[in-house]
Design a protein around this motif. Structure first.
Motif, PDB file in Angstrom:
ATOM      1  N   GLY A  18       0.814  -1.216   0.000  1.00  0.00           N
ATOM      2  CA  GLY A  18       0.000   0.000   0.000  1.00  0.00           C
ATOM      3  C   GLY A  18       0.843   1.258   0.000  1.00  0.00           C
ATOM      4  N   VAL A  19       1.874   1.273   0.820  1.00  0.00           N
ATOM      5  CA  VAL A  19       2.753   2.441   0.884  1.00  0.00           C
ATOM      6  C   VAL A  19       3.531   2.590  -0.421  1.00  0.00           C
ATOM      7  CG1 VAL A  19       4.789   3.387   2.039  1.00  0.00           C
ATOM      8  CG2 VAL A  19       2.929   2.435   3.389  1.00  0.00           C
ATOM      9  N   ALA A  20       4.027   1.486  -0.970  1.00  0.00           N
ATOM     10  CA  ALA A  20       4.787   1.552  -2.222  1.00  0.00           C
ATOM     11  C   ALA A  20       3.886   1.986  -3.380  1.00  0.00           C
ATOM     12  CB  ALA A  20       5.420   0.195  -2.526  1.00  0.00           C
ATOM     13  N   GLY A  21       2.682   1.465  -3.434  1.00  0.00           N
ATOM     14  CA  GLY A  21       1.758   1.845  -4.501  1.00  0.00           C
ATOM     15  C   GLY A  21       1.397   3.316  -4.437  1.00  0.00           C
ATOM     16  N   THR A  22       1.127   3.801  -3.242  1.00  0.00           N
ATOM     17  CA  THR A  22       0.811   5.209  -3.076  1.00  0.00           C
ATOM     18  C   THR A  22       2.016   6.078  -3.411  1.00  0.00           C
ATOM     19  OG1 THR A  22      -0.761   4.639  -1.349  1.00  0.00           O
ATOM     20  CG2 THR A  22      -0.066   6.939  -1.456  1.00  0.00           C
ATOM     21  N   GLY A  23       3.183   5.614  -2.990  1.00  0.00           N
ATOM     22  CA  GLY A  23       4.408   6.366  -3.280  1.00  0.00           C
ATOM     23  C   GLY A  23       4.711   6.439  -4.763  1.00  0.00           C
TER      24      GLY A  23
END
Length: 89
Positions: A18-23
């Motif tokens: 989730g964090v990588a996708g948002t980033g």
């Protein structure tokens, strides 16, 4: 509350994804630096298409595992695509 190692690993991987996708999405938006309606609609369409395909493929595999039969699932998907196509014209 007792949490197994598998659930801990699942939560960590999900959080990282989730964090990588948002980033990555934020990075693409920052690099494009265009506030045009065309760019925004392109990115939103792409994101919507990815989400719909993930849900569709996940549900299709579950539907095949039922007693309905693979040809019924294929026919239902083809019917849904046809309805979507004809409603847009």
């Amino acid at each position: 509350m007792f949490i197994t190692e598998a659930i801990k690993a699942l939560l960590i991987v999900t959080a990282i994804a989730g964090v990588a996708g948002t980033g990555i999405g934020g990075l693409i938006g920052a690099l494009l630096q265009k506030d045009s309606n065309r760019t925004v609609s392109l990115l939103l369409s792409f994101a919507g298409g990815v989400m719909v395909s993930v849900v569709c493929f996940d549900l299709a595999t579950e539907a095949v595992e039922t007693n309905v039969g693979i040809w019924t699932v294929v026919a239902a998907i083809a019917f849904g695509v046809a309805i979507t196509y004809f409603l847009n014209y």
